[in-house]
Each structure stands twice: as C-alpha cells, then as structure tokens.
Design a protein around this motif. Structure first.
Motif, PDB file in Angstrom:
ATOM      1  N   LEU A   1      38.182  -3.253  43.191  1.00  0.00           N
ATOM      2  CA  LEU A   1      37.112  -3.926  43.927  1.00  0.00           C
ATOM      3  C   LEU A   1      36.357  -2.974  44.847  1.00  0.00           C
ATOM      4  O   LEU A   1      35.319  -3.341  45.404  1.00  0.00           O
ATOM      5  CB  LEU A   1      37.698  -5.083  44.753  1.00  0.00           C
ATOM      6  N   ILE A   2      36.909  -1.747  45.007  1.00  0.00           N
ATOM      7  CA  ILE A   2      36.288  -0.781  45.910  1.00  0.00           C
ATOM      8  C   ILE A   2      35.188  -0.009  45.177  1.00  0.00           C
ATOM      9  O   ILE A   2      35.387   0.498  44.082  1.00  0.00           O
ATOM     10  CB  ILE A   2      37.330   0.208  46.473  1.00  0.00           C
ATOM     11  N   GLU A   3      34.038   0.081  45.822  1.00  0.00           N
ATOM     12  CA  GLU A   3      32.902   0.793  45.241  1.00  0.00           C
ATOM     13  C   GLU A   3      32.219   1.602  46.330  1.00  0.00           C
ATOM     14  O   GLU A   3      32.006   1.108  47.438  1.00  0.00           O
ATOM     15  CB  GLU A   3      31.920  -0.213  44.634  1.00  0.00           C
ATOM     16  N   GLU A   4      31.883   2.865  46.020  1.00  0.00           N
ATOM     17  CA  GLU A   4      31.202   3.736  46.973  1.00  0.00           C
ATOM     18  C   GLU A   4      29.898   4.239  46.355  1.00  0.00           C
ATOM     19  O   GLU A   4      29.900   4.758  45.237  1.00  0.00           O
ATOM     20  CB  GLU A   4      32.092   4.925  47.360  1.00  0.00           C
ATOM     21  N   ASN A   5      28.802   4.092  47.108  1.00  0.00           N
ATOM     22  CA  ASN A   5      27.482   4.519  46.641  1.00  0.00           C
ATOM     23  C   ASN A   5      26.844   5.440  47.675  1.00  0.00           C
ATOM     24  O   ASN A   5      27.119   5.319  48.876  1.00  0.00           O
ATOM     25  CB  ASN A   5      26.563   3.320  46.412  1.00  0.00           C
ATOM     26  N   ILE A   6      25.990   6.344  47.203  1.00  0.00           N
ATOM     27  CA  ILE A   6      25.233   7.208  48.119  1.00  0.00           C
ATOM     28  C   ILE A   6      23.757   7.164  47.733  1.00  0.00           C
ATOM     29  O   ILE A   6      23.400   6.878  46.589  1.00  0.00           O
ATOM     30  CB  ILE A   6      25.734   8.670  48.098  1.00  0.00           C
ATOM     31  N   TYR A   7      22.923   7.464  48.709  1.00  0.00           N
ATOM     32  CA  TYR A   7      21.487   7.563  48.477  1.00  0.00           C
ATOM     33  C   TYR A   7      20.949   8.732  49.293  1.00  0.00           C
ATOM     34  O   TYR A   7      21.324   8.918  50.460  1.00  0.00           O
ATOM     35  CB  TYR A   7      20.769   6.282  48.885  1.00  0.00           C
ATOM     36  N   VAL A   8      20.086   9.559  48.674  1.00  0.00           N
ATOM     37  CA  VAL A   8      19.404  10.650  49.369  1.00  0.00           C
ATOM     38  C   VAL A   8      17.936  10.589  48.956  1.00  0.00           C
ATOM     39  O   VAL A   8      17.624  10.554  47.761  1.00  0.00           O
ATOM     40  CB  VAL A   8      19.990  12.034  49.008  1.00  0.00           C
ATOM     41  N   SER A   9      17.049  10.554  49.934  1.00  0.00           N
ATOM     42  CA  SER A   9      15.629  10.446  49.599  1.00  0.00           C
ATOM     43  C   SER A   9      15.087  11.739  49.012  1.00  0.00           C
ATOM     44  O   SER A   9      14.154  11.729  48.217  1.00  0.00           O
ATOM     45  CB  SER A   9      14.809  10.072  50.842  1.00  0.00           C
ATOM     46  N   ASN A  10      15.715  12.884  49.366  1.00  0.00           N
ATOM     47  CA  ASN A  10      15.231  14.172  48.890  1.00  0.00           C
ATOM     48  C   ASN A  10      16.359  15.188  48.999  1.00  0.00           C
ATOM     49  O   ASN A  10      17.038  15.252  50.018  1.00  0.00           O
ATOM     50  CB  ASN A  10      14.015  14.608  49.724  1.00  0.00           C
TER      51      ASN A  10
END
Length: 362
Positions: free
Chosen positions: A158-167
């Motif tokens: 059930l564990i989920e890890e996400n990342i976001y980088v604009s640039n």
C-alpha cells in the motif's frame, strides 16, 4: 557439406566481410572530416579518439548491417550468374532450393553473430560512441536538461512514493521545485518540498535548499522547515534525465530489467525502449529474408549485367531501412504496439521474398 556448399558459403562470408572492410573506413573518413575541427579545438587526447573510432566501427557496422549483407550477396551472386556458374549448377540437376542451402547456412552464421553482437558488444560500443559525442562534440547547447519530471520511485504493497521536479540539469546535477510525496493506501502521509535540489556523486545523497516537510497526522500535522538538509532518496539523476540512447547501451538482460522497472513507474517513453528490445531480435531474422531476396533478384543473368542487379538491390535495401525507421518512429511517437512496428517490415519483406523466390525457381 559438399564442395559446392563450401564454395558458395566461402564467397558469401568473404564478400560480406570485404564489404564491411571497404565501407567502414569510408564512414570513419567522413566522420573525421566532420569532427576534426572540434577535436582539435577541444584538445581531445589521441587515445580517447582511437577508442571512440573503435566504438564507431562496431556501431556503424551494426547500423548498416542489412545494407552490407544485402549488397554483398547481390554482388557475388550476380558474378556467379554472369559467369554462367549458376546455369551450370542448375543444369547438373541441382534444384534451386538445393542451390539456396549454402546461402541459408551463411545467413545462420551471420544472424548468430549479429544476435550476439546486439546482445553484448553493440551496447558497450553504443555507450562509448554516444558518450564521446555528447561530452566532446555536441557543444554547450546540449545540456541534457529535462522539465516537468514525475516519477514513482517506490511501490510496495500500500506504500507508494512519488517525486516531481519542474526542471533538472544533468551536467550540474541540480533540480528546481522539488516535491516528494509518500502515500499509504492512496492517502498522503508525508510531503517534502524544496526550491532546489543538488545531487552529490560521491555520497549518493541530495542536498535540499529551503526544505519544508509535512507529516500528516490524524489530528495535527508535523511541520519542519530548514534552510538546507542532506537526504538520501531511492532515485538517481539518470532516473530524472534518461538519455534517448540509454536503451541502446544495455545488454539484453539489463534492458529487460530496465523496461520492467520503467513500466512499473509508468514511464511515458516505454515504447522507445521496447523498440530497441525487439530490434535486437528482428535484425538477425532480417538476415534470412534479405538473403533470400538478394539471391532471387541476382541469380538471373541480365542484359545490363551486375549494374542492374546492384541498382535493384540498393533500392530494395534502402526501402527496407526506410520501413524499419518509419515504423520504429511511429511506435515511439504513437499508439502502434512496438512489437508490431518492429516486426512488420520483416513480415512485408518476408512475403516479398516468398514471391521473388517462387518466380526465381521458374
């Protein structure tokens, strides 16, 4: 194996390797003439240049392998036809199918060689070839920078890890507007943001600037703010900026594992990697198809001699390459399944080979 088989097989393999030896220096000469100014300007060491052209030789030979094979068969089969050797062979009672047998032996040898090259040797050469060009010849405009990157870096139960980088800039190893989110059963339990993130190659850790962290609680959230902090995350810069040629630099096992990982992450570029994967198998199969077509086209003695056969061969070879490139690009950029796009040229030319062979038997 009879004498006639050994004779044709020797000519098959010998002409193919002579064709490689003839055209590869031409390719190297053209490449040197285009890049010599930048090599001198950037003061690239001679040893590094020699290693690059070793990789270039393997990369170039693999890239134009179908053309070299096709033209070499056209060349020596046309010579057999012009010298009336084929007429003599068939007049002795040998069927055209039996005459074709040593060509198939040769195709098996070349296909196995191409398969092993594609699995293990070409990826290493491709990495050296592309890395050298990027590092020394592309110029400062090619910064290998990506924008709006979203990745799932972990999925366990059930564990989920996400990342976001604009640039993110690969050369400086720096990203901007970073966000990390951790979910439990699709419920946000932790969120981290930073204005800037920088990767340290030695420690394999990231430095986050203007760091903000929120741990979501049942009643109250825990907040923390720091000007700078060093954190270790389960992703690397290559995950943020995968180069276009990354799939070409992997052995078959590495590529398969990489595709499975990127598919789990929901990578939108997955078709690009699948095209490379399927081509490792389709290219050796093309050796059989092109061999049959080449023999069928050039086994007849024509009024124009070898020139006519070579002209026909060049047209067919480049139509094959055109189909291969077009359908590969369509698979990468559209919804066409990569497997279908990669194998369709082989299917189309396989049908052509069947009809040409049937006509040649007559």
């Amino acid at each position: 194996m009879k004498i006639i088989d050994k004779y044709i097989l020797k000519r098959y393999l010998g002409t193919f390797f002579v064709m490689l030896i003839m055209f590869i220096p031409i390719g190297i000469t053209i490449d040197v003439s285009e890049k010599v100014n930048k090599m001198i300007e950037n003061k690239i060491p001679l040893l590094e240049i020699l290693v690059y052209y070793g990789d270039f030789t393997i990369y170039f030979a693999n890239l134009l392998f179908p053309v070299f094979l096709f033209l070499s068969i056209i060349w020596f089969t046309s010579k057999l036809a012009n010298n009336t050797e084929i007429i003599a062979i068939l007049s002795s009672g040998i069927s055209f199918t039996r005459f074709l047998r040593p060509f198939i032996y040769g195709a098996v040898i070349i296909s196995f060689f191409a398969l092993m090259m594609g699995f293990f040797l070409v990826p290493k050469a491709s990495k050296g070839f592309n890395d050298f060009r990027y590092k020394n010849l592309k110029g400062n405009s090619q910064t290998r920078e990506t924008s709006d990157i979203f990745r799932q870096i972990k999925k366990e139960g059930l564990i989920e890890e996400n990342i976001y980088v604009s640039n993110f800039n690969y050369l400086s190893q720096t990203g901007f507007n970073f966000t990390y989110e951790r979910f439990n059963d699709n419920v946000l339990i932790e969120k981290v943001t930073a204005n800037r993130i920088k990767y340290d190659q030695e420690t394999k850790k990231y430095t986050l600037f203007n760091y903000n962290k929120r741990i979501v609680g049942q009643v109250d959230d825990q907040l923390s703010n720091l000007e700078k902090i060093v954190v270790k995350y389960n992703f690397e810069p290559d995950d943020l900026t995968p180069v276009v040629y990354v799939a070409e630099t992997m052995t078959i096992g590495q590529l398969n594992a990489f595709i499975n990982k990127e598919r789990a992450r929901g990578n939108a570029n997955i078709n690009t990697y699948l095209v490379v994967f399927h081509k490792k198998f389709s290219l050796p199969v093309a050796a059989f198809i092109l061999t049959i077509i080449a023999v069928a086209v050039s086994s007849m003695k024509r009024r124009g001699g070898m020139g006519v056969n070579l002209a026909i061969g060049i047209v067919i070879a480049f139509i094959f390459i055109f189909f291969d490139k077009v359908f590969g690009t369509l698979a990468e950029k559209s919804s066409i399944p990569p497997f279908l796009a990669v194998w369709l040229p082989n299917v189309v030319f396989g049908i052509l080979a069947y009809f040409l062979l049937r006509n040649a038997k007559r």
